[in-house]
Design a protein around this motif. Structure first.
Motif, mmCIF file in Angstrom:
data_model
loop_
_atom_site.group_PDB
_atom_site.id
_atom_site.type_symbol
_atom_site.label_atom_id
_atom_site.label_comp_id
_atom_site.label_asym_id
_atom_site.label_seq_id
_atom_site.Cartn_x
_atom_site.Cartn_y
_atom_site.Cartn_z
ATOM 1 N N ILE A 252 60.679 57.755 -7.269
ATOM 2 C CA ILE A 252 61.566 56.991 -6.717
ATOM 3 C C ILE A 252 61.618 56.483 -5.643
ATOM 4 C CG2 ILE A 252 64.573 56.157 -6.316
ATOM 5 C CD1 ILE A 252 64.973 56.966 -9.180
ATOM 6 N N LEU A 253 62.152 57.306 -4.841
ATOM 7 C CA LEU A 253 62.023 57.464 -3.154
ATOM 8 C C LEU A 253 60.693 57.150 -3.052
ATOM 9 C CD1 LEU A 253 63.172 58.073 -0.294
ATOM 10 C CD2 LEU A 253 62.728 60.295 -0.664
ATOM 11 N N GLU A 254 59.662 57.821 -3.228
ATOM 12 C CA GLU A 254 58.303 56.793 -2.999
ATOM 13 C C GLU A 254 58.284 55.371 -2.600
ATOM 14 O OE1 GLU A 254 55.303 59.275 -4.377
ATOM 15 O OE2 GLU A 254 55.552 61.492 -3.748
ATOM 16 N N ASN A 255 58.775 55.081 -3.568
ATOM 17 C CA ASN A 255 58.430 53.221 -4.023
ATOM 18 C C ASN A 255 58.854 53.265 -2.969
ATOM 19 O OD1 ASN A 255 56.668 54.057 -6.156
ATOM 20 N ND2 ASN A 255 58.325 53.768 -7.838
ATOM 21 N N LEU B 190 64.639 48.017 3.993
ATOM 22 C CA LEU B 190 63.862 47.304 2.694
ATOM 23 C C LEU B 190 63.124 46.154 3.140
ATOM 24 C CD1 LEU B 190 65.235 49.051 -0.633
ATOM 25 C CD2 LEU B 190 63.081 50.297 0.853
ATOM 26 N N ASN B 191 63.762 45.341 4.204
ATOM 27 C CA ASN B 191 63.607 44.336 4.422
ATOM 28 C C ASN B 191 64.167 43.177 2.878
ATOM 29 O OD1 ASN B 191 62.892 42.110 6.340
ATOM 30 N ND2 ASN B 191 60.834 41.760 5.656
ATOM 31 N N ASN B 192 65.123 43.366 2.294
ATOM 32 C CA ASN B 192 65.653 42.508 1.160
ATOM 33 C C ASN B 192 66.362 41.624 1.411
ATOM 34 O OD1 ASN B 192 63.968 44.323 -0.451
ATOM 35 N ND2 ASN B 192 66.333 45.558 -0.742
ATOM 36 N N SER C 2 63.928 56.996 8.230
ATOM 37 C CA SER C 2 64.855 57.197 8.091
ATOM 38 C C SER C 2 65.062 56.133 6.848
ATOM 39 C CB SER C 2 64.725 54.991 9.213
ATOM 40 O OG SER C 2 64.839 55.499 10.318
ATOM 41 N N VAL C 3 64.443 55.706 5.537
ATOM 42 C CA VAL C 3 64.532 55.456 4.240
ATOM 43 C C VAL C 3 65.054 56.590 3.577
ATOM 44 C CG1 VAL C 3 63.803 55.204 2.190
ATOM 45 C CG2 VAL C 3 62.983 53.362 4.046
ATOM 46 N N THR C 4 63.994 57.752 3.852
ATOM 47 C CA THR C 4 64.934 59.247 3.422
ATOM 48 C C THR C 4 65.639 59.977 3.641
ATOM 49 O OG1 THR C 4 62.385 59.100 3.485
ATOM 50 C CG2 THR C 4 63.835 61.064 2.867
ATOM 51 N N GLN C 5 65.941 59.338 5.160
ATOM 52 C CA GLN C 5 67.814 59.690 5.610
ATOM 53 C C GLN C 5 68.641 58.500 5.185
ATOM 54 O OE1 GLN C 5 67.254 60.319 9.484
ATOM 55 N NE2 GLN C 5 66.813 62.743 10.201
ATOM 56 N N THR C 6 68.859 57.760 4.552
ATOM 57 C CA THR C 6 69.320 56.883 4.057
ATOM 58 C C THR C 6 69.939 57.265 2.678
ATOM 59 O OG1 THR C 6 69.037 55.390 6.602
ATOM 60 C CG2 THR C 6 70.350 54.469 4.445
ATOM 61 N N TYR C 7 68.776 57.524 1.914
ATOM 62 C CA TYR C 7 68.581 57.672 0.679
ATOM 63 C C TYR C 7 69.502 58.768 0.624
ATOM 64 C CZ TYR C 7 67.011 59.056 -3.931
ATOM 65 O OH TYR C 7 66.563 58.964 -5.311
ATOM 66 N N TYR C 8 69.200 59.690 1.114
ATOM 67 C CA TYR C 8 70.209 61.167 0.996
ATOM 68 C C TYR C 8 71.724 60.656 1.343
ATOM 69 C CZ TYR C 8 65.479 63.344 -0.792
ATOM 70 O OH TYR C 8 64.737 63.683 -1.721
ATOM 71 N N LYS C 9 71.283 60.617 2.199
ATOM 72 C CA LYS C 9 73.242 60.011 2.452
ATOM 73 C C LYS C 9 73.868 59.530 1.742
ATOM 74 C CE LYS C 9 72.385 60.066 7.417
ATOM 75 N NZ LYS C 9 72.342 59.377 9.257
#
Length: 399
Positions: free
Chosen positions: A15-18, A193-195, A115-122
């Protein structure tokens, strides 16, 4: 159970890798850097050119007379040729700049993944805390029903019920505040993610920390992109100096002059009206070359500056890595401590509830134990978050 755990871990990691892959494919900054790299690569073709060909034409208003006739017009063509190796030096310099631009892409991708990984775990921590708070609210509802029943048999008072209700309100407030923080963080995550549309972020249901610190195979920091960038910059300055030396060499020009000659009237002799062709060779010599000496000195200073910046960056990376490793160890220790404290708090809760069978239940003690248990649970989630935040930093530096 082993199969379930392994499958669940791989699914969560996927999930995180995606998310990381999605962010890197759609990030505007990375797109801009890739376009910048394309421009730098195209400059290699720009360097493989000769100076402009000089073409001149003139008409004699006052016609000079020669033995063979009057000169009417003049046409000249001249091409300067750089010294041997100059074009190659320009290409090498442009290539070195393109290599440095390519490293910027690798750095940007790493930083975005961090940044994505750290925001994900937050986000995981916020969701997990809300889940814990809801569990405690449900537990307080059970206690409230227990207190209402105890009032009927004179084992509790209405004050106990009010205390339980006040405590529920406090937990509801904390949950609502965390929900607001979650919405704000989801907005940040979607921006990474630029969504264009705000999407709900899928995170793991639960995370744990290993009992033992994983074996860390740290690669040589010399290959880290943030250090490699300085190597590329150093190489570009070296190529710039090679170009400077070739430009300090003489330049040779080749050309030809053509002069149209008019025939002399009423005269007949050899070469009457014969046009003039004059091949020409010119040499451009940089006699006053203080400019090139100054540029050489500038390049030497720039190389020293880059080496100093690289040492500073290497020290910063090593310091950050060591701090992250130590903080990850601290997070694991904290997690294990909170786990033990939660078990003790549950034991104390069971003891209090068993006392209710034979004696009056002190709901103040119940609230105290419940508050301690909640504190330990929240601290445990915080330890999990910190563990994976530091792991993200370690992966950014060491992998």
């Amino acid at each position: 159970m082993i199969i379930i755990l392994v499958f669940g871990f791989n699914t969560n990691a996927q999930i995180l890798e995606n998310y990381v892959e999605q962010a890197q494919n759609a990030n505007p900054q990375i797109e801009a850097l890739e376009l910048k790299y394309k421009v730098a690569s195209e400059k290699v073709n720009e360097a493989n050119t000769l100076p402009n060909t000089e073409v001149g034409a003139g008409y004699f208003v006052s016609e000079p007379e020669t033995r063979t006739g009057a000169q009417k017009a003049k046409l000249s063509i001249k091409q300067m040729m750089p010294w041997f190796g100059t074009i190659t030096a320009r290409e090498n310099y442009s290539t070195s700049l393109a290599d440095a631009a390519y490293v910027d892409i690798a750095i940007a991708k790493r930083k975005l993944a961090l940044s994505v990984t750290q925001t994900y775990y937050k986000l995981y921590a916020l969701k997990a805390k809300q889940k814990i708070l809801q569990q405690n609210i449900d537990l307080l509802n059970t206690y409230e029903e227990l207190a209402l029943n105890a009032i009927e048999v004179n084992k509790a008072s209405s004050v106990d019920v009010l205390r339980l209700q006040i405590r529920q309100n406090e937990l509801m407030e904390k949950k609502d505040l965390l929900m607001g923080d979650e919405l704000a963080l989801e907005t940040r995550f979607n921006n990474l993610l630029n969504n264009e549309v705000e999407n709900n972020i899928l995170v793991e249901d639960s995370l744990t920390i290993p009992d033992e610190e994983p074996i860390l195979a740290i690669e040589d920091l010399k290959v880290h992109p943030e250090l490699e960038k300085y190597d590329k910059l150093y190489a570009s300055v070296k190529e710039a100096e090679e170009l400077n030396q070739t430009e300090n060499a003489p330049a040779i020009g080749f050309g030809i002059d053509y002069i149209a000659v008019e025939k002399r009237p009423e005269m007949n002799f050899t070469d009457n009206g014969k046009d003039i062709f004059m091949p020409m060779v010119s040499v451009s010599i940089p006699i006053f070359n203080n400019k090139y000496k100054s540029v050489t000195r500038q390049h030497e200073i720039q190389q020293q500056e880059i080496e100093a910046q690289k040492r500073e960056m290497k020290n910063n990376l090593e310091t950050t890595l060591k701090e992250a490793i130590q903080q990850r160890i601290s997070a694991r220790i904290s997690y294990q401590t909170q786990f033990k404290n939660i078990e003790k708090a549950k034991d104390a809760e069971e003891i209090l509830l068993k006392q209710y069978e034979t004696d009056i239940l002190d709901f103040q003690d119940v609230l105290d134990i419940q508050e301690l248990q909640l504190k330990f649970q929240l601290h445990q989630i915080e330890a999990i978050k910190n563990y994976y935040l530091q792991t993200a930093i370690i992966n950014y530096i060491s992998n």
